[in-house]
Write a protein that holds these residues in place. Structure first.
Motif, PDB file in Angstrom:
ATOM      1  N   PRO A  13     -50.177  13.472  -7.635  1.00 46.66           N
ATOM      2  CA  PRO A  13     -49.432  14.691  -7.992  1.00 46.66           C
ATOM      3  C   PRO A  13     -50.330  15.851  -8.403  1.00 46.66           C
ATOM      4  N   LEU A  14     -51.458  15.562  -9.056  1.00 44.78           N
ATOM      5  CA  LEU A  14     -52.359  16.643  -9.464  1.00 44.78           C
ATOM      6  C   LEU A  14     -52.926  17.359  -8.245  1.00 44.78           C
ATOM      7  N   ASN A  15     -53.298  16.592  -7.216  1.00 43.07           N
ATOM      8  CA  ASN A  15     -53.821  17.198  -5.991  1.00 43.07           C
ATOM      9  C   ASN A  15     -52.756  18.050  -5.295  1.00 43.07           C
ATOM     10  N   ILE A  16     -51.515  17.558  -5.303  1.00 40.67           N
ATOM     11  CA  ILE A  16     -50.428  18.309  -4.666  1.00 40.67           C
ATOM     12  C   ILE A  16     -50.163  19.608  -5.430  1.00 40.67           C
ATOM     13  N   LEU A  17     -50.144  19.517  -6.761  1.00 40.68           N
ATOM     14  CA  LEU A  17     -49.964  20.723  -7.574  1.00 40.68           C
ATOM     15  C   LEU A  17     -51.098  21.712  -7.347  1.00 40.68           C
ATOM     16  N   LEU A  18     -52.312  21.185  -7.187  1.00 40.66           N
ATOM     17  CA  LEU A  18     -53.464  22.051  -6.926  1.00 40.66           C
ATOM     18  C   LEU A  18     -53.321  22.746  -5.580  1.00 40.66           C
ATOM     19  N   TYR A  28     -50.366  35.700  -3.807  1.00 42.94           N
ATOM     20  CA  TYR A  28     -50.496  36.774  -4.791  1.00 42.94           C
ATOM     21  C   TYR A  28     -51.591  37.765  -4.395  1.00 42.94           C
ATOM     22  N   ILE A  29     -52.771  37.250  -4.019  1.00 37.75           N
ATOM     23  CA  ILE A  29     -53.897  38.156  -3.755  1.00 37.75           C
ATOM     24  C   ILE A  29     -53.728  38.942  -2.460  1.00 37.75           C
ATOM     25  N   ILE A  30     -52.962  38.397  -1.518  1.00 34.00           N
ATOM     26  CA  ILE A  30     -52.745  39.174  -0.285  1.00 34.00           C
ATOM     27  C   ILE A  30     -51.514  40.065  -0.409  1.00 34.00           C
ATOM     28  N   ASP A  31     -50.838  39.949  -1.567  1.00 33.94           N
ATOM     29  CA  ASP A  31     -49.675  40.802  -1.846  1.00 33.94           C
ATOM     30  C   ASP A  31     -48.661  40.736  -0.703  1.00 33.94           C
ATOM     31  N   SER A  32     -48.319  39.516  -0.327  1.00 35.22           N
ATOM     32  CA  SER A  32     -47.426  39.316   0.812  1.00 35.22           C
ATOM     33  C   SER A  32     -45.994  39.740   0.490  1.00 35.22           C
ATOM     34  N   THR A  33     -45.363  40.348   1.462  1.00 36.60           N
ATOM     35  CA  THR A  33     -43.948  40.712   1.335  1.00 36.60           C
ATOM     36  C   THR A  33     -43.053  39.680   2.018  1.00 36.60           C
ATOM     37  N   HIS A  34     -43.649  38.567   2.429  1.00 42.78           N
ATOM     38  CA  HIS A  34     -42.906  37.542   3.172  1.00 42.78           C
ATOM     39  C   HIS A  34     -42.874  36.233   2.382  1.00 42.78           C
ATOM     40  N   LEU A  35     -42.570  36.321   1.085  1.00 43.29           N
ATOM     41  CA  LEU A  35     -42.585  35.133   0.241  1.00 43.29           C
ATOM     42  C   LEU A  35     -41.499  34.130   0.606  1.00 43.29           C
ATOM     43  N   TYR A  36     -40.483  34.567   1.372  1.00 40.26           N
ATOM     44  CA  TYR A  36     -39.451  33.624   1.811  1.00 40.26           C
ATOM     45  C   TYR A  36     -40.054  32.547   2.715  1.00 40.26           C
ATOM     46  N   ARG A  37     -41.218  32.833   3.291  1.00 42.35           N
ATOM     47  CA  ARG A  37     -41.890  31.846   4.136  1.00 42.35           C
ATOM     48  C   ARG A  37     -42.621  30.791   3.305  1.00 42.35           C
ATOM     49  N   PHE A  38     -42.763  31.058   2.016  1.00 39.94           N
ATOM     50  CA  PHE A  38     -43.541  30.172   1.148  1.00 39.94           C
ATOM     51  C   PHE A  38     -42.931  28.774   1.069  1.00 39.94           C
ATOM     52  N   PHE A  39     -41.588  28.689   1.144  1.00 44.22           N
ATOM     53  CA  PHE A  39     -40.923  27.384   1.070  1.00 44.22           C
ATOM     54  C   PHE A  39     -41.342  26.492   2.231  1.00 44.22           C
ATOM     55  N   ASP A  40     -41.269  27.020   3.452  1.00 46.83           N
ATOM     56  CA  ASP A  40     -41.653  26.228   4.627  1.00 46.83           C
ATOM     57  C   ASP A  40     -43.128  25.836   4.564  1.00 46.83           C
ATOM     58  N   LEU A  41     -43.970  26.782   4.142  1.00 48.13           N
ATOM     59  CA  LEU A  41     -45.401  26.490   3.987  1.00 48.13           C
ATOM     60  C   LEU A  41     -45.618  25.333   3.016  1.00 48.13           C
ATOM     61  N   SER A  42     -44.885  25.368   1.914  1.00 49.25           N
ATOM     62  CA  SER A  42     -45.054  24.356   0.869  1.00 49.25           C
ATOM     63  C   SER A  42     -44.585  22.985   1.330  1.00 49.25           C
ATOM     64  N   ILE A  43     -43.480  22.933   2.077  1.00 46.96           N
ATOM     65  CA  ILE A  43     -42.973  21.652   2.583  1.00 46.96           C
ATOM     66  C   ILE A  43     -44.004  20.995   3.490  1.00 46.96           C
ATOM     67  N   VAL A  44     -44.580  21.773   4.390  1.00 48.73           N
ATOM     68  CA  VAL A  44     -45.617  21.246   5.285  1.00 48.73           C
ATOM     69  C   VAL A  44     -46.787  20.717   4.477  1.00 48.73           C
ATOM     70  N   LEU A  45     -47.237  21.515   3.522  1.00 43.91           N
ATOM     71  CA  LEU A  45     -48.391  21.152   2.702  1.00 43.91           C
ATOM     72  C   LEU A  45     -48.134  19.867   1.924  1.00 43.91           C
ATOM     73  N   VAL A  46     -46.986  19.780   1.272  1.00 42.29           N
ATOM     74  CA  VAL A  46     -46.671  18.605   0.456  1.00 42.29           C
ATOM     75  C   VAL A  46     -46.524  17.356   1.322  1.00 42.29           C
ATOM     76  N   CYS A  47     -45.823  17.464   2.432  1.00 45.51           N
ATOM     77  CA  CYS A  47     -45.623  16.301   3.314  1.00 45.51           C
ATOM     78  C   CYS A  47     -46.952  15.796   3.875  1.00 45.51           C
ATOM     79  N   TYR A  48     -47.778  16.703   4.336  1.00 49.23           N
ATOM     80  CA  TYR A  48     -49.075  16.309   4.892  1.00 49.23           C
ATOM     81  C   TYR A  48     -49.983  15.691   3.822  1.00 49.23           C
ATOM     82  N   MET A  49     -49.962  16.280   2.623  1.00 47.66           N
ATOM     83  CA  MET A  49     -50.829  15.771   1.559  1.00 47.66           C
ATOM     84  C   MET A  49     -50.394  14.382   1.105  1.00 47.66           C
TER      85      MET A  49
END
Length: 278
Positions: A13-18, A28-49
């Motif tokens: 879990p620590l690695n996934i949280l990281l 945050y640093i790229i100041d994205s206006t497309h944060l609604y895409r963050f959910f799909d990105l996170s699902i891919v990341l968590v499943c793969y990890m």
């Protein structure tokens, strides 16, 4: 309760949280206006990890009996077929969500991360340095994957990707020194086994020197605020110098484990520095 605790440790879990923290900082640093895409990105990341962590433990059951006897698959009887199906399902879920991402992020997830994740566990992790490089690329690619998923391009995070790759590569090689006993028993040809600890330490010091030079290059200093230099010196450079100073031929497994944990903390420090200095 002990079994539940072991299952939780299995998915790291620590690695996934990281990983999720890394994605958040990038958004945050790229100041994205497309944060609604963050959910799909996170699902891919968590499943793969999670799939990668389970697959790693599944492939290393015999070695972990020596190197990491506390691991879940060592302590409990498991049905390997069921575990393999779980891994496949997680990879399929992650890949399905990846198809909803920007094209460049799809390429990073499906044509880069997924093949490397599987091939490393099956083939490359037994080879000197190649497995270390692949794992380090996968960890560092979270930066470019997130930017690609949010903006459809990679303009900012490639610089962070380089530093993250270097630190992770140093950590992976130190972990190989820690695992030498089990790896040699099962004929793994990791770098410390192939060339010896002395030459491995020399490589680690060379890699650390390269990291120092790159991290204070003007392209990084100008990209971030003045906070960057003192923060990176105190929270990353000095601990890395300490590790390089303490490395020696007769280093113990316990020391390697402590250095590995310290390097993970340094990686977290790096993410925080990027956030504070942007």
């Amino acid at each position: 309760m002990l079994r539940i605790s072991s299952i939780i440790k299995l998915i790291r879990p620590l690695n996934i949280l990281l990983g999720l923290l890394t994605s958040f900082v990038v958004s945050y640093i790229i100041d994205s206006t497309h944060l609604y895409r963050f959910f799909d990105l996170s699902i891919v990341l968590v499943c793969y990890m999670i799939a990668g962590n389970i697959l790693n433990d599944l492939m290393d059951i015999e070695i972990d009996k020596i190197n990491k006897p506390h691991r879940f698959f060592v302590q409990y009887q498991i049905n390997k077929m069921i575990i393999a199906i779980v891994v496949i399902i997680l990879l399929l879920i992650g890949s399905w969500f990846a198809l909803k991402l920007e094209p460049l992020a799809q390429y990073v997830a499906l044509l880069f991360a997924l093949p490397l994740l599987i091939s490393n566990e099956v083939i490359f992790k037994k080879m000197p340095l190649i497995g270390n490089i692949i794992i380090s690329l996968l960890v560092a690619s979270v930066f470019i994957y997130t930017e690609a998923g949010l903006t459809g391009e990679v303009k900012i995070t490639w610089k962070i990707f380089i530093l993250a790759f270097m630190l992770n590569l140093i950590r992976e090689i130190i972990k190989d020194i820690h695992d030498m006993k089990g790896d040699s028993t099962y004929n793994f040809k990791t770098l410390p086994i192939l060339v010896g600890i002395s030459k491995t330490i020399l490589l680690l010091r060379i890699l650390s020197s390269i990291f120092f030079i790159i991290s204070i290059h003007p392209i990084y200093i100008y990209e971030y605020s003045w906070h960057y230099i003192p923060l990176i010196l105190i929270t990353i450079h000095l601990p890395l110098l300490y590790i390089m100073w303490r490395l020696r031929v007769n280093i113990t497994s316990k020391e390697c484990d402590n250095f590995s944990k310290l390097l993970k903390l340094m990686i977290i420090n790096g993410i925080i520095i990027i956030l504070l200095s942007s």
